[in-house]
Design an enzyme around this catalytic site. Structure first.
Site, PDB file in Angstrom:
ATOM      1  CG  ASP A  12      -3.464   6.451  -3.490  1.00  0.00           C
ATOM      2  OD1 ASP A  12      -2.892   5.633  -2.728  1.00  0.00           O
ATOM      3  OD2 ASP A  12      -4.208   7.353  -3.064  1.00  0.00           O
TER       4      ASP A  12
ATOM      5  CG  ASP B 133       6.721   4.832  -3.265  1.00  0.00           C
ATOM      6  OD1 ASP B 133       5.740   4.979  -4.027  1.00  0.00           O
ATOM      7  OD2 ASP B 133       6.673   5.082  -2.047  1.00  0.00           O
TER       8      ASP B 133
ATOM      9  CG  ASP C 203     -11.003   7.609 -12.122  1.00  0.00           C
ATOM     10  OD1 ASP C 203     -10.032   6.915 -12.480  1.00  0.00           O
ATOM     11  OD2 ASP C 203     -11.547   7.485 -11.009  1.00  0.00           O
TER      12      ASP C 203
ATOM     13  CE  LYS D 166      -4.568   2.842   7.120  1.00  0.00           C
ATOM     14  NZ  LYS D 166      -5.502   3.675   7.934  1.00  0.00           N
TER      15      LYS D 166
END
Length: 204
Positions: free
Chosen positions: A114, A150, A91, A118
């Protein structure tokens, strides 16, 4: 490669012996010198492979959590003779503060992490205050950090975090060549604009 790095010429994956101490770059690559460039979340490796082939004198570290992706990159790198690539399955939120030596990285590439769109998941985003501070600690003076996404709301959040720090100064955004565009960019760019920003590590 030395036993400490856990890597041999026919095996580009790093296996740190001690996950609590920073890597020693002299144990990681056969090359004793050259810029260190880190691809954070290297995905399927389209950017990493193209960039490493274009700049053989640089030393590239690709970080990703998915072993299948890294195996694919490794096979392609070995076929193409891109022995300036090393791969680390971990990670990036851990690797960056704990395994990268301080003031040792010339360039970070952080493309399409990512966005966790939300609001209740925003605490899972990679680019939080602690991570930006870790990037500052690992960058050499004058080093570059390139970011692209994006998700424009995430882009604004990231840009604001960098601009709030004296450790970084904005510079011209990095524009990849066609062969360097990631698989995620090829997927998302037809759907809308891509946010890009780049920052240079200051001496302050």
């Amino acid at each position: 490669m030395t036993a400490a790095a856990g890597t041999q010429r026919a095996d580009l994956e790093l296996r740190p012996v001690d996950w609590l101490r920073p890597l020693d770059w002299t144990d990681v690559w056969d090359q004793a010198s050259g810029p260190v460039e880190v691809d954070v979340g290297c995905g399927k490796g389209r950017f990493l492979l193209a960039r490493a082939a274009r700049f053989p004198a640089s030393r590239f570290l690709g970080i990703d959590r998915q072993l299948r992706r890294l195996r694919k990159i490794e096979r392609a790198a070995l076929r193409g003779g891109a022995l300036n690539i090393r791969l680390l399955r971990a990670d990036a939120a851990y690797v960056t503060p704990y395994l990268l030596p301080d003031a040792s990285v010339d360039t970070f590439y952080i493309f399409f992490p990512d966005p966790w769109p939300k609001k209740k998941h925003w605490d899972k985003r990679l680019l939080d205050d602690a991570f930006v501070d870790a990037l500052a600690a690992k960058c050499k003076p004058g080093a570059l950090v390139h970011f692209a996404t994006d998700h424009l709301a995430y882009f604004e959040s990231v840009r604001t975090r960098f601009e709030a720090r004296r450790a970084f100064a904005p510079c011209a955004p990095f524009a990849p060549r066609p062969e360097e565009r990631t698989d995620f960019e090829l997927l998302f760019s037809p759907l809308g604009p891509i946010g890009r920003c780049s920052f240079r590590r200051t001496r302050s």
